[in-house]
Design a protein around this motif. Structure first.
Motif, PDB file in Angstrom:
ATOM      1  N   LEU A 364       0.837  -1.121   0.058  1.00  0.00           N
ATOM      2  CA  LEU A 364      -0.137  -0.105  -0.013  1.00  0.00           C
ATOM      3  C   LEU A 364       0.921   1.370  -0.058  1.00  0.00           C
ATOM      4  O   LEU A 364       1.551   1.553   0.749  1.00  0.00           O
ATOM      5  CB  LEU A 364      -0.846  -0.083   1.294  1.00  0.00           C
ATOM      6  N   ASN A 365       0.991   1.777  -1.179  1.00  0.00           N
ATOM      7  CA  ASN A 365       2.068   2.991  -1.179  1.00  0.00           C
ATOM      8  C   ASN A 365       0.997   4.332  -0.978  1.00  0.00           C
ATOM      9  O   ASN A 365       0.774   5.094  -1.828  1.00  0.00           O
ATOM     10  CB  ASN A 365       2.353   2.988  -2.553  1.00  0.00           C
ATOM     11  N   ASP A 366       1.010   4.504   0.311  1.00  0.00           N
ATOM     12  CA  ASP A 366       0.189   5.933   0.696  1.00  0.00           C
ATOM     13  C   ASP A 366       0.916   6.569   1.840  1.00  0.00           C
ATOM     14  O   ASP A 366       0.306   7.136   2.451  1.00  0.00           O
ATOM     15  CB  ASP A 366      -1.343   5.421   1.132  1.00  0.00           C
ATOM     16  N   ASP A 367       2.256   6.326   1.604  1.00  0.00           N
ATOM     17  CA  ASP A 367       2.926   7.003   2.942  1.00  0.00           C
ATOM     18  C   ASP A 367       2.608   8.384   2.947  1.00  0.00           C
ATOM     19  O   ASP A 367       2.594   9.261   3.851  1.00  0.00           O
ATOM     20  CB  ASP A 367       4.231   6.623   3.047  1.00  0.00           C
ATOM     21  N   SER A 368       2.788   9.137   1.604  1.00  0.00           N
ATOM     22  CA  SER A 368       2.685  10.399   1.536  1.00  0.00           C
ATOM     23  C   SER A 368       1.181  10.999   2.015  1.00  0.00           C
ATOM     24  O   SER A 368       1.031  12.107   2.831  1.00  0.00           O
ATOM     25  CB  SER A 368       3.122  11.061   0.159  1.00  0.00           C
ATOM     26  N   TRP A 373      -2.201  13.101   6.754  1.00  0.00           N
ATOM     27  CA  TRP A 373      -3.347  13.247   7.797  1.00  0.00           C
ATOM     28  C   TRP A 373      -2.644  12.918   8.983  1.00  0.00           C
ATOM     29  O   TRP A 373      -3.117  13.459  10.162  1.00  0.00           O
ATOM     30  CB  TRP A 373      -4.138  11.837   7.435  1.00  0.00           C
ATOM     31  N   GLU A 374      -1.451  12.522   9.432  1.00  0.00           N
ATOM     32  CA  GLU A 374      -0.898  12.563  10.597  1.00  0.00           C
ATOM     33  C   GLU A 374      -0.458  13.950  10.998  1.00  0.00           C
ATOM     34  O   GLU A 374      -0.954  14.302  12.211  1.00  0.00           O
ATOM     35  CB  GLU A 374       0.439  11.605  10.745  1.00  0.00           C
ATOM     36  N   SER A 375      -0.222  14.722  10.074  1.00  0.00           N
ATOM     37  CA  SER A 375       0.099  16.281  10.541  1.00  0.00           C
ATOM     38  C   SER A 375      -1.240  16.916  10.952  1.00  0.00           C
ATOM     39  O   SER A 375      -1.365  17.570  11.621  1.00  0.00           O
ATOM     40  CB  SER A 375       0.619  16.957   9.117  1.00  0.00           C
ATOM     41  N   THR A 376      -2.217  16.294  10.166  1.00  0.00           N
ATOM     42  CA  THR A 376      -3.559  16.903  10.348  1.00  0.00           C
ATOM     43  C   THR A 376      -4.085  16.804  11.685  1.00  0.00           C
ATOM     44  O   THR A 376      -4.578  17.439  12.754  1.00  0.00           O
ATOM     45  CB  THR A 376      -4.646  16.412   9.461  1.00  0.00           C
ATOM     46  N   SER A 377      -3.956  15.188  12.074  1.00  0.00           N
ATOM     47  CA  SER A 377      -4.390  14.807  13.485  1.00  0.00           C
ATOM     48  C   SER A 377      -3.328  15.458  14.557  1.00  0.00           C
ATOM     49  O   SER A 377      -4.028  15.784  15.633  1.00  0.00           O
ATOM     50  CB  SER A 377      -4.168  13.264  13.492  1.00  0.00           C
ATOM     51  N   ASN A 378      -2.198  15.602  14.256  1.00  0.00           N
ATOM     52  CA  ASN A 378      -1.413  16.191  15.314  1.00  0.00           C
ATOM     53  C   ASN A 378      -1.758  17.625  15.601  1.00  0.00           C
ATOM     54  O   ASN A 378      -1.864  18.207  16.649  1.00  0.00           O
ATOM     55  CB  ASN A 378       0.157  16.151  15.027  1.00  0.00           C
ATOM     56  N   ALA A 379      -2.141  18.414  14.436  1.00  0.00           N
ATOM     57  CA  ALA A 379      -2.537  19.703  14.528  1.00  0.00           C
ATOM     58  C   ALA A 379      -3.807  19.890  15.377  1.00  0.00           C
ATOM     59  O   ALA A 379      -3.945  20.857  16.341  1.00  0.00           O
ATOM     60  CB  ALA A 379      -2.685  20.302  13.186  1.00  0.00           C
ATOM     61  N   ILE A 380      -4.753  18.941  15.339  1.00  0.00           N
ATOM     62  CA  ILE A 380      -6.062  18.886  15.882  1.00  0.00           C
ATOM     63  C   ILE A 380      -5.650  18.609  17.541  1.00  0.00           C
ATOM     64  O   ILE A 380      -6.308  19.269  18.264  1.00  0.00           O
ATOM     65  CB  ILE A 380      -7.063  17.718  15.277  1.00  0.00           C
ATOM     66  N   ASP A 381      -4.767  17.630  17.553  1.00  0.00           N
ATOM     67  CA  ASP A 381      -4.374  17.275  19.031  1.00  0.00           C
ATOM     68  C   ASP A 381      -3.964  18.539  19.502  1.00  0.00           C
ATOM     69  O   ASP A 381      -4.101  18.760  21.058  1.00  0.00           O
ATOM     70  CB  ASP A 381      -3.405  16.430  19.004  1.00  0.00           C
TER      71      ASP A 381
END
Length: 421
Positions: A364-368, A373-381
């Protein structure tokens, strides 16, 4: 392996903790039988916890409300306030620390301490000092029972026995010195020994072992064989007074469960609450620097239960985790196209890996995409942390009746302040 020649451990268990905290905070409840329930206005769930006065009538924790009311018609039902219990836990530990260092908080209402020379010499004085500190600085309606023994396992059993001593419940004390053993232990019902659960007790019955004395007289290797692992042998050494320490546990999963209010027992209502619970679990996953490789959904329904699992591509962001949840609810709808009544739900993130050991899915080549989405989740946190509340979320944030999404009463995990945002 060392076998102590004197008492070395203290085990403390608060009496009817959640109900006693309610009594301490609301003078109208003092001296009355109190039952803590999931949310106000319900008669169809269970009493989560009950006060000493309620226990005198035979009311027990996790007893159906109707049965509890039959036993105690004057039972006062109080909706849970988990954040209050968390704050009470912190206040109580702070006060106890002024008397003796706490070794481990085993749960929100239990803790253990190592005894120094003074504590070994005068356990009665230490007990009086702890109880007086709690009464004076937190409140007299929160009481505790204390057990002393050579190791933590025996101290815990002693504490439980002391809690029920003298024909009353709570505010107890039991001191099991090595020279007095095993006599007080042999008076304990085998089923009351921590580590002998219901299934294990049945296995012991099949081996013609019915009493604590019979269990005590077994050999270590026999105990290991009965349990099927080293836990049985470790229990043997603990019961015989050795300084046995349980191995350090590692994090295996993050999850939340909840009894649903009547208006949310539909597919749509349960799905929405499960989404909120899973967001809370994902926040905890990120706070402790883990990724998850699997998602589990459990439903308690009229016909029994429904369970489903989904593989996750080693993720910790809300978008990927909620996508897995959506797939599971699609499966629920396919299995129950006419709808079902759902009484309780649970969501769990499992197959964990530390953030520094993350292994990407080769297929599953979806790392980018994941990184965005990780950056988005961290910003929400970060925003929620800044304002100490859920001010931003992926999707609407509408907690159900009773609130406490992800911050419910927990007997095995001590909630953090973040659980109540």
């Amino acid at each position: 392996m060392r076998k102590p020649e004197t008492i070395e451990r203290l085990y403390l268990d608060f009496d009817g903790f959640f109900a006693s905290v309610e009594q301490q905070c609301d003078r109208r409840l003092r001296g009355r039988p109190v039952g803590v329930v999931p949310f106000a206005g319900t008669t169809r769930t269970a009493v989560i916890a009950c006060s000493r006065e309620a226990k005198a009538f035979g009311v027990k924790n996790v007893m159906p409300i109707e049965e509890a009311k039959r036993l105690c018609p004057d039972l006062v039902l109080v909706p849970q306030r988990p954040d209050l219990y968390r704050r009470a836990h912190n206040a109580l530990l702070s006060e106890i620390e002024t008397v003796i260092p706490i070794d481990t908080a085993k749960s929100i209402d239990e803790l253990t301490c190592r005894l120094d020379e003074a504590g070994r010499a005068d356990p009665h004085g230490l007990t009086a000092a702890i109880k007086a500190t709690i009464a004076e600085n937190v409140g007299p309606w929160i009481t505790c029972s204390i057990g002393f023994a050579a190791n933590r396992q025996l101290a815990k059993i002693a504490c439980k026995e002391g809690k029920r001593s003298g024909g009353r419940y709570g505010d107890g004390l039991a001191i099991w010195r090595p020279e007095d053993m095993p006599a007080p232990l042999l008076e304990v019902a085998m089923e009351d020994i921590p580590g002998v659960g219901g299934n294990m007790a049945k296995r012991l019955y099949r081996s013609s072992i019915y009493t604590t004395e019979q269990l005590y007289n077994l050999q270590p290797k026999h105990m290991r064989k009965l349990w099927g692992n080293v836990t049985g042998e470790r229990l043997w050494y603990a019961l015989h007074g050795y300084d046995i320490q349980a191995p350090a546990s590692s994090r295996g999963m993050f999850g939340h469960g909840r009894v649903l209010p009547p208006e949310a027992r539909t597919l749509a209502g349960a799905r929405e609450i499960s989404r909120l619970l899973l967001i809370k679990a994902a926040r905890r996953l990120r706070r402790e620097n883990f990724y998850a490789g699997g998602l589990w959904l459990w439903l308690s329904i009229r016909a029994g239960s429904w369970m489903g699992k989904r593989h996750l591509p080693v993720v910790n962001d809300d978008q990927a985790i909620l996508s897995g949840l959506a797939e599971l609810w699609d499966q629920v709808r396919r299995d129950h196209p006419r709808g079902i009544t759902i009484f309780r739900i649970g969501v769990t993130l499992y197959d964990l890996s530390p953030s520094h050991e993350r292994q990407l899915d080769l297929l599953l080549n979806d790392d980018s995409t994941r990184r965005r989405w990780e950056s988005t989740s961290n910003a929400i946190d970060n925003l929620n942390t800044r304002y100490a509340g859920t001010v931003v979320s992926l999707g609407p944030w509408r907690p159900p009746a009773g609130g406490h999404v992800g911050g419910k009463i927990s007997y095995t995990r001590i909630p953090s302040a973040e659980d109540f945002w």
